[in-house]
Design a protein around this motif. Structure first.
Motif, mmCIF file in Angstrom:
data_model
loop_
_atom_site.group_PDB
_atom_site.id
_atom_site.type_symbol
_atom_site.label_atom_id
_atom_site.label_comp_id
_atom_site.label_asym_id
_atom_site.label_seq_id
_atom_site.Cartn_x
_atom_site.Cartn_y
_atom_site.Cartn_z
ATOM 1 N N ARG A 54 0.835 -1.197 0.000
ATOM 2 C CA ARG A 54 0.000 0.000 0.000
ATOM 3 C C ARG A 54 0.871 1.249 0.000
ATOM 4 N NH1 ARG A 54 -3.177 -2.466 4.381
ATOM 5 N NH2 ARG A 54 -5.137 -3.226 3.501
ATOM 6 N N SER A 56 0.387 5.817 -0.995
ATOM 7 C CA SER A 56 -0.390 6.835 -1.673
ATOM 8 C C SER A 56 0.386 8.137 -1.808
ATOM 9 C CB SER A 56 -1.709 7.070 -0.931
ATOM 10 O OG SER A 56 -2.417 8.098 -1.528
ATOM 11 N N CYS A 57 0.731 8.791 -0.697
ATOM 12 C CA CYS A 57 1.174 10.190 -0.809
ATOM 13 C C CYS A 57 2.671 10.360 -1.016
ATOM 14 C CB CYS A 57 0.740 10.972 0.423
ATOM 15 S SG CYS A 57 1.753 10.647 1.870
ATOM 16 N N CYS A 62 -0.142 10.264 4.487
ATOM 17 C CA CYS A 62 -1.320 9.408 4.366
ATOM 18 C C CYS A 62 -1.266 8.213 5.306
ATOM 19 C CB CYS A 62 -1.496 8.937 2.931
ATOM 20 S SG CYS A 62 -0.332 7.654 2.413
ATOM 21 N N SER A 64 -0.130 5.172 4.725
ATOM 22 C CA SER A 64 -0.440 3.887 4.090
ATOM 23 C C SER A 64 0.746 2.927 4.015
ATOM 24 C CB SER A 64 -0.915 4.105 2.648
ATOM 25 O OG SER A 64 -1.874 5.107 2.586
#
Lengths: 247, 113
Positions: A54, A56-57, A62, A64
């Motif tokens: 995982r 995201s940012c 984030c 993740s």
């Protein structure tokens, strides 16, 4: 910008086909200023598209990309390759079941987070026309640090008590409960205390302090939990020794 | 979910921890000084005996030892849990009984002075 070949040893596990997890080695050409997440992205794009994780940012916001890097819970986007020598071992966050490769099942944490009601519970609902809830800088300061939690769960992977006693509500959820309890606009403390002042709440914590050491946002969950203990102790004496002094 | 009753023991643990952190080094020093033959007049046997015989001195010594004992008991309980001893009920009874016995003994000997 110098380049170096980084050896990654990544845990792989597909519950549908594998009986148990195994490690896979990747030699990744990396720029010196890359973080572990960059190396994983390179693997995914150019070497092995089946790798699951995982993210995201890519900027520690984030929450993740938490994973175990050389046995330590870290955000992969904050773990600079230049700080590691030799083979870098990448595993999913400890204490959580593996969904696939580096992806963990986080249902336990999400359920606990809901239980502690991490949102403002005002004394009475006000219409919008009533205007803002005023708060002084001093009142903001009481809880601001705890708002920085990004739910990355590194503290759960670091907490030996959570590893031993999975029903422990754990560092981040209790800290977030504390964040709302300390908010001058909130009146939901008694509801949250039902969860966090229980045996599987804050009292499971033995103040190891690992949560605060690994927290990427310097929330200091261990400090928050000790404050919850002190306040819950004061509650206990008030409720048992001074009946009728109900807050 | 029911609220825990652990604050009883944790309160003593926290208070005892604070007292212990501040006073243990002092007590160690005061005990070691005579052991090495240094005996400032203020800390002579008669003075200390007089201190422990006064009601306020008694109360102070009792309070300090009581908190230290309960702090140590709870610390031991949690440490054993962290070391993997899972019989928490049994451990709790054992360590708190020891602390209770120490508390009673402290009171007894202080009153005999």
């Amino acid at each position: 910008m110098s380049e170096r070949i980084v050896e990654l040893e990544v845990l792989r596990f597909n519950p549908e086909t594998d009986s148990e997890p195994r490690f896979q080695r990747y030699s990744v050409p990396c720029m010196n200023e890359w973080v572990v997440l960059d190396a994983l992205n390179h693997v995914k794009e150019s070497i092995d598209p089946t790798l699951s994780y995982r993210w995201s940012c890519h900027m520690a916001v984030c929450g993740s990309c938490g994973m175990m890097i050389n046995g330590e819970p870290k955000l992969a986007c904050k773990a600079f390759l230049r700080e590691y020598e030799g083979v870098i071992r990448v595993e999913p966050l400890a204490h959580f079941p593996i969904q696939r490769d580096l992806v963990t099942v986080i249902d336990d944490f999400v359920t606990k987070l809901k239980r502690v009601k991490p949102y403002l519970i005002p004394k009475e609902d006000q219409p919008v026309e009533a205007g803002e809830f005023w708060q002084s800088p001093a009142e903001l300061k009481r809880y601001k640090q705890y708002t920085l939690c990004i739910n990355c769960m590194l503290c759960y992977a670091a907490c030996p008590e959570y590893g031993l006693v999975p029903k422990f509500i754990g560092p981040a959820a209790i800290t977030l409960a504390h964040r709302y309890n300390e908010d001058s606009r909130d009146s939901g403390r008694e509801e949250r205390q039902q969860e966090i002042a229980s045996n599987e709440g804050v009292w499971e914590c033995s103040f190891v302090g690992a949560c605060s050491e690994v927290c990427p946002e310097h929330v200091d969950p261990a400090g928050a939990l000790q404050q919850v203990k002190i306040k819950s102790t004061v509650d206990w004496y008030q409720e048992h020794l001074l009946p009728g002094s109900k807050k | 979910m029911a609220k825990s009753n652990k604050p009883i023991v944790w309160g003593l643990f926290a208070a005892g921890g604070t007292v212990t952190a501040f006073l243990t080094p002092v007590l160690l020093l005061l005990t070691l000084l005579p052991a090495f033959g240094v005996m400032p007049g203020l800390l002579s046997y008669d003075n200390l005996r007089g201190f422990a015989g006064h009601w306020f001195g008694r109360l102070l010594v009792f309070g300090i030892l009581f908190l230290m004992l309960w702090h140590a008991a709870h610390r031991l309980r949690v440490t054993l849990h962290d070391f993997g001893v899972r019989a928490d009920g049994l451990v709790a009874v054992a360590v708190y009984l020891a602390a209770a016995a120490g508390t009673v003994a402290t009171g007894y000997f202080l009153l005999r002075i």
